[in-house]
Structures are given as C-alpha cells and as structure tokens.
Motif scaffolding. Structure first.
Motif, PDB file in Angstrom:
ATOM      1  N   UNK A  45     -34.238  -3.044  -4.748  1.00 57.26           N
ATOM      2  CA  UNK A  45     -35.048  -3.131  -3.540  1.00 57.26           C
ATOM      3  C   UNK A  45     -36.256  -4.023  -3.774  1.00 57.26           C
ATOM      4  N   UNK A  46     -36.870  -3.905  -4.928  1.00 56.37           N
ATOM      5  CA  UNK A  46     -38.025  -4.735  -5.248  1.00 56.37           C
ATOM      6  C   UNK A  46     -37.609  -6.199  -5.339  1.00 56.37           C
ATOM      7  N   UNK A  47     -36.430  -6.451  -5.890  1.00 53.72           N
ATOM      8  CA  UNK A  47     -35.954  -7.835  -5.978  1.00 53.72           C
ATOM      9  C   UNK A  47     -35.781  -8.415  -4.578  1.00 53.72           C
ATOM     10  N   UNK A  48     -35.277  -7.612  -3.644  1.00 52.96           N
ATOM     11  CA  UNK A  48     -35.110  -8.085  -2.274  1.00 52.96           C
ATOM     12  C   UNK A  48     -36.481  -8.373  -1.661  1.00 52.96           C
ATOM     13  N   UNK A  49     -37.444  -7.504  -1.942  1.00 51.52           N
ATOM     14  CA  UNK A  49     -38.791  -7.729  -1.419  1.00 51.52           C
ATOM     15  C   UNK A  49     -39.415  -8.977  -2.021  1.00 51.52           C
ATOM     16  N   UNK A  50     -39.116  -9.246  -3.276  1.00 50.04           N
ATOM     17  CA  UNK A  50     -39.632 -10.477  -3.904  1.00 50.04           C
ATOM     18  C   UNK A  50     -39.103 -11.707  -3.189  1.00 50.04           C
ATOM     19  N   UNK A  51     -37.816 -11.696  -2.883  1.00 49.74           N
ATOM     20  CA  UNK A  51     -37.236 -12.824  -2.159  1.00 49.74           C
ATOM     21  C   UNK A  51     -37.858 -12.947  -0.770  1.00 49.74           C
ATOM     22  N   UNK A  52     -38.021 -11.836  -0.085  1.00 46.46           N
ATOM     23  CA  UNK A  52     -38.614 -11.870   1.251  1.00 46.46           C
ATOM     24  C   UNK A  52     -40.053 -12.388   1.186  1.00 46.46           C
ATOM     25  N   UNK A  53     -40.804 -11.955   0.196  1.00 47.67           N
ATOM     26  CA  UNK A  53     -42.178 -12.424   0.047  1.00 47.67           C
ATOM     27  C   UNK A  53     -42.208 -13.924  -0.255  1.00 47.67           C
ATOM     28  N   UNK A  54     -41.280 -14.389  -1.072  1.00 48.70           N
ATOM     29  CA  UNK A  54     -41.223 -15.819  -1.388  1.00 48.70           C
ATOM     30  C   UNK A  54     -40.942 -16.641  -0.140  1.00 48.70           C
ATOM     31  N   UNK A  55     -40.005 -16.176   0.667  1.00 51.41           N
ATOM     32  CA  UNK A  55     -39.678 -16.893   1.906  1.00 51.41           C
ATOM     33  C   UNK A  55     -40.872 -16.870   2.850  1.00 51.41           C
ATOM     34  N   UNK A  56     -41.548 -15.731   2.950  1.00 57.03           N
ATOM     35  CA  UNK A  56     -42.718 -15.639   3.821  1.00 57.03           C
ATOM     36  C   UNK A  56     -43.821 -16.588   3.357  1.00 57.03           C
ATOM     37  N   UNK A  57     -44.018 -16.685   2.066  1.00 63.01           N
ATOM     38  CA  UNK A  57     -45.038 -17.596   1.538  1.00 63.01           C
ATOM     39  C   UNK A  57     -44.668 -19.040   1.847  1.00 63.01           C
ATOM     40  N   UNK A  58     -43.401 -19.389   1.682  1.00 60.96           N
ATOM     41  CA  UNK A  58     -42.965 -20.757   1.994  1.00 60.96           C
ATOM     42  C   UNK A  58     -43.168 -21.085   3.464  1.00 60.96           C
ATOM     43  N   UNK A  59     -42.786 -20.164   4.341  1.00 58.78           N
ATOM     44  CA  UNK A  59     -42.946 -20.403   5.779  1.00 58.78           C
ATOM     45  C   UNK A  59     -44.426 -20.503   6.138  1.00 58.78           C
ATOM     46  N   UNK A  60     -45.228 -19.602   5.582  1.00 55.34           N
ATOM     47  CA  UNK A  60     -46.664 -19.659   5.842  1.00 55.34           C
ATOM     48  C   UNK A  60     -47.293 -20.947   5.348  1.00 55.34           C
ATOM     49  N   UNK A  61     -46.865 -21.410   4.193  1.00 57.43           N
ATOM     50  CA  UNK A  61     -47.386 -22.674   3.657  1.00 57.43           C
ATOM     51  C   UNK A  61     -47.007 -23.837   4.553  1.00 57.43           C
ATOM     52  N   UNK A  62     -45.769 -23.826   5.040  1.00 60.66           N
ATOM     53  CA  UNK A  62     -45.307 -24.915   5.903  1.00 60.66           C
ATOM     54  C   UNK A  62     -46.096 -24.932   7.205  1.00 60.66           C
TER      55      UNK A  62
END
Length: 140
Positions: free
Chosen positions: A66-83
């Motif tokens: 579950x934490x690994x899934x959250x890590x991926x979700x957080x990474x995607x959110x950071x990328x979208x926010x940066x863009x």
C-alpha cells in the motif's frame, strides 16, 4: 546430488565458481533436503517456507504494498503539480514581456510625436528671411 552440492559449495567459498555454476548450485539447493543455512544464504528458504506451509504473508508486507502505491501516487502528483506550476510561471513571464513591449512601444510613439513637432518647427525655417525672425514671438 549431495556430493555435487558440496563440491560446488567448496568452489563457491573459494570464489572460483562461474555464474553458471552458481545458478546450478541454487537449483540443486532448491531440490535438495537439508543445507538450511546455504538455502537461507541464497534466499531460497524464505520463499519455500511460505509456499510449502501456505502461510499468508505478514500484514507488514501488505502495508508495504500500500505504501508503494502511495509513493507512486505521490510521485505522479508531484510531477503534475510541477508541470502546472511551470506553465503558470511561463504564462506570467509572457505577460511581463508583453507589458514591457507595450511600454517600450508607447515610449517610442511619444518620442516620435515629439520629434514630429520639432520637425514642423524646422520646416518653418525655410520661409524665414533672417535668423532674427526665428526668435521673435508670434502673436495671434
């Protein structure tokens, strides 16, 4: 089979095995009975314990997934926010550049009109007969 395992283990401990021999050793250890410490060394024991006894994986392992899934979700959110942030910054930069260009053009227009007024005064010089006429005040 046990003699071959012992022979390969001796070579392994002497650091004389090739990758093929190590793969053979791992395969033979999977099939053999005993050699628990060697199986644990090669990571064979843990997987067989779970498979043979049908023990469910610990809850900690489930939490890790579950934490690994959250890590991926957080990474995607950071990328979208940066863009999105980068796009907003670029838009702001373009607006600033546009305002600077408009200000420069209005300054050019203002100075151009001043220059036109001065040229009109110079065009009156061709009709003057003497330089003193230039400095006289005109009354209307």
């Amino acid at each position: 089979m046990n003699s071959r395992i012992k022979q390969l283990l001796d070579k392994y401990w002497e650091s004389e095995t090739s990758l093929e021999e190590e793969a053979e050793l791992k395969f033979l250890l999977q099939e053999a009975k005993g050699f628990e410490s060697e199986k644990q060394l090669f990571g064979i024991l843990d997987s067989y314990i779970y498979e043979e006894t049908n023990i469910k994986m610990p809850k900690r392992a489930i939490k890790v997934r579950k934490v690994a899934w959250l890590n991926w979700a957080a990474s995607v959110a950071i990328l979208i926010g940066s863009f999105v942030g980068w796009r907003a910054y670029e838009r702001h930069q373009q607006e600033q550049a546009y305002k600077e260009v408009v200000a420069a053009l209005s300054l050019i227009q203002e100075n151009w009109s001043k220059g036109q007024q001065e040229i009109e005064k110079m065009s009156d010089l061709k009709y003057l007969s003497t330089p003193t006429d230039l400095f006289e005040k005109k009354e209307k």
